[in-house]
Design a protein around this motif. Sequence first.
Motif, PDB file in Angstrom:
ATOM      1  N   LYS A  11       0.805  -1.217   0.000  1.00 15.93           N
ATOM      2  CA  LYS A  11       0.000   0.000   0.000  1.00 15.93           C
ATOM      3  C   LYS A  11       0.843   1.274   0.000  1.00 15.93           C
TER       4      LYS A  11
ATOM      5  N   ASN B 112      -3.709  -1.694   6.265  1.00 15.64           N
ATOM      6  CA  ASN B 112      -2.447  -1.392   5.584  1.00 15.64           C
ATOM      7  C   ASN B 112      -2.464  -0.089   4.786  1.00 15.64           C
TER       8      ASN B 112
ATOM      9  N   GLY C  25      -8.737  -8.199  -2.669  1.00 19.02           N
ATOM     10  CA  GLY C  25      -9.792  -7.751  -1.764  1.00 19.02           C
ATOM     11  C   GLY C  25     -10.697  -6.812  -2.534  1.00 19.02           C
ATOM     12  N   ASP C  26     -10.324  -5.522  -2.580  1.00 18.96           N
ATOM     13  CA  ASP C  26     -11.053  -4.556  -3.401  1.00 18.96           C
ATOM     14  C   ASP C  26     -10.735  -4.706  -4.886  1.00 18.96           C
ATOM     15  N   GLY C  27      -9.607  -5.328  -5.193  1.00 20.05           N
ATOM     16  CA  GLY C  27      -9.242  -5.529  -6.595  1.00 20.05           C
ATOM     17  C   GLY C  27      -8.365  -4.437  -7.173  1.00 20.05           C
ATOM     18  N   CYS C  28      -7.919  -3.505  -6.327  1.00 24.09           N
ATOM     19  CA  CYS C  28      -7.112  -2.390  -6.833  1.00 24.09           C
ATOM     20  C   CYS C  28      -5.697  -2.847  -7.193  1.00 24.09           C
ATOM     21  N   ILE C  29      -5.149  -3.781  -6.403  1.00 21.48           N
ATOM     22  CA  ILE C  29      -3.791  -4.232  -6.722  1.00 21.48           C
ATOM     23  C   ILE C  29      -3.783  -4.979  -8.056  1.00 21.48           C
TER      24      ILE C  29
ATOM     25  N   SER D  19      -6.913  -8.147   5.236  1.00 27.98           N
ATOM     26  CA  SER D  19      -6.595  -7.226   4.130  1.00 27.98           C
ATOM     27  C   SER D  19      -7.357  -7.544   2.844  1.00 27.98           C
ATOM     28  N   ILE D  20      -7.949  -8.731   2.771  1.00 25.99           N
ATOM     29  CA  ILE D  20      -8.738  -9.061   1.582  1.00 25.99           C
ATOM     30  C   ILE D  20     -10.186  -9.364   1.967  1.00 25.99           C
TER      31      ILE D  20
ATOM     32  N   GLU E 234       1.837 -11.774   5.806  1.00 23.61           N
ATOM     33  CA  GLU E 234       0.571 -11.743   6.556  1.00 23.61           C
ATOM     34  C   GLU E 234      -0.437 -12.633   5.831  1.00 23.61           C
TER      35      GLU E 234
ATOM     36  N   ALA F  37      -3.307 -12.321   4.157  1.00 26.07           N
ATOM     37  CA  ALA F  37      -3.755 -11.963   2.803  1.00 26.07           C
ATOM     38  C   ALA F  37      -2.658 -12.204   1.776  1.00 26.07           C
TER      39      ALA F  37
ATOM     40  N   THR G  31       2.220  -9.149  -0.594  1.00 25.87           N
ATOM     41  CA  THR G  31       1.767  -7.778  -0.427  1.00 25.87           C
ATOM     42  C   THR G  31       1.950  -7.189   0.970  1.00 25.87           C
TER      43      THR G  31
HETATM   44  C1  LIG Z   1      -4.801  -4.267   0.393  1.00 25.07           C
HETATM   45  C2  LIG Z   1      -4.134  -5.588   0.447  1.00 25.07           C
HETATM   46  C3  LIG Z   1      -4.496  -6.622  -0.410  1.00 25.07           C
HETATM   47  C4  LIG Z   1      -5.627  -6.530  -1.400  1.00 25.07           C
HETATM   48  O1  LIG Z   1      -5.542  -5.460  -2.279  1.00 25.07           O
HETATM   49  P1  LIG Z   1      -6.851  -4.943  -3.042  1.00 25.07           P
HETATM   50  O2  LIG Z   1      -6.395  -3.826  -3.845  1.00 25.07           O
HETATM   51  O3  LIG Z   1      -7.814  -4.553  -1.945  1.00 25.07           O
HETATM   52  O4  LIG Z   1      -7.372  -6.079  -3.819  1.00 25.07           O
HETATM   53  C5  LIG Z   1      -3.816  -7.809  -0.317  1.00 25.07           C
HETATM   54  N1  LIG Z   1      -2.823  -7.980   0.577  1.00 25.07           N
HETATM   55  C6  LIG Z   1      -2.461  -7.006   1.431  1.00 25.07           C
HETATM   56  C7  LIG Z   1      -1.371  -7.276   2.410  1.00 25.07           C
HETATM   57  C8  LIG Z   1      -3.091  -5.777   1.392  1.00 25.07           C
HETATM   58  O5  LIG Z   1      -2.742  -4.842   2.264  1.00 25.07           O
END
Ligand SMILES: *Cc1c(COP(=O)(O)O)cnc(C)c1O
Length: 425
Positions: free
Chosen positions: A117, A143, A248-252, A310-311, A357, A359, A387
């Motif tokens: 992030k 995060n 999670g949100d799909g932004c990554i 986080s997801i 972690e 997620a 991530t």
């Molecule tokens: C935010 C996050 C994700 C998911 O990212 P999105 O953009 O919400 O899909 C995955 N892993 C970690 C550690 C994150 O902080």
Amino acid sequence: MEHVLGLRCTICGAEYGVDDVAYVCPRHGNDGILDVVYDYDLVRRRFAAQPPAVPSMWRYLPLLPVSRQAAQPLVQATVLETVGWTPLYPAPRIAAQLGLQALWVKDDSRQPTASLKDRASAVAVVKAREQGAAVVTTASTGNAGAALAGLCAAVEQRNVILVPRTAPPAKVAQLVAFGSTVLLVDGSYDQAFDLCLQVAQSWGWYNRNTAYNPYMAEGKKTAAYEICEQLGGAGRFRAPDVIVVPVGDGCIIGGVHKGLRDLAALGQIDRIPRLVGVQAAGSASLVDAWERGIAGWEMEAIDAHTVADSICAGLPRDRNKALRAVRETGGAMLRVDDAEILAAIPALARGCGVFAEPAAAAVYAGLVHAVEKGIVSAHDEAVLLITGSGLKDVASVMKGQSRTPAVVEPTLAAVEKALDGSVAR
Ligand SMILES: *Cc1c(COP(=O)(O)O)cnc(C)c1O
Ligand SMILES: [Zn+2]
């Protein structure tokens, strides 16, 4: 910012000038997430004229939606300077266990606030300063907030962070230590997100919320540039076959897709890797949408639950971009359950020395499924995008351990008894 041509709606394709809309397509409201459109000819010329590349995400400044004048004073000699250019390691033992020829791990636990992030929050801090914002705000599972908090502290920027009160203590501790105004929302992340949109609007604060702010994916896309540049070596870019991303949100995953499309548009890579998204079984609305073949804007909110905080997202805010990333690249969306996620933490840690972690470790569990299902095959070169750090949530790490360490009296005899012949002398 002449290199940014405008903002394009992911639903209707309408294009806007960067100063014509605040964050989203006015026709589609909060669902009208925007893509940032670049003048690639100008980008190419700027790269050619750029000073020697720095070992951070700022090496890609001509492809970031910020002005050099705003970025330079903030980035120079502050924590912002160290965001990005995280290591890419080969993971031969995990590859061998799964029958793969080549596997890589991109370790974004090694960011200044210990998650990917930081890439997005770094862009947010520069944009906020460009606009002279008094306060920056975001909702976060933890995060994104910690990243914004840390980078704001580095440049003395006031910020207000909303996280669900159930966020892991280490993430809340980061917010508190960095001096943010922290609000623990007695509700879900999705509720915190909607509340934060109202808060930002009411007080005119700069809004960093994931996806809603079109520039966050632009920060996250630098992970894709780095993967390809590190694989290529010597200033060249080379794409892997598959990149596995937690969602999670799909932004990554949307950002990684954007980064790859940028590189292809600039002629730096000749094909786009398949993107495999991994969701927790209790928060898998994008897997459902992918399986059912529906569009992001047809999705409905679910009540999300998972150990991988986080997801955990009931209505993924970047759902349009996430589904596009997987569909356009011929990838897949997979679900893994919480037990698999917890078991993935030690598997990854022991297999390659990277401590993730929940997620982040989910991508390992997802890769196991992908191999079983034939989505990833032996000759594919795959990259796991890690991530966030395991230090973010040690309680979950310990939940995944079958054995706890022995407690011994401080005597040699007690040590010998505890080892019980299990360690060679
Ligand atoms: C935010 C996050 C994700 C998911 O990212 P999105 O953009 O919400 O899909 C995955 N892993 C970690 C550690 C994150 O902080
Ligand atoms: Zn629109």
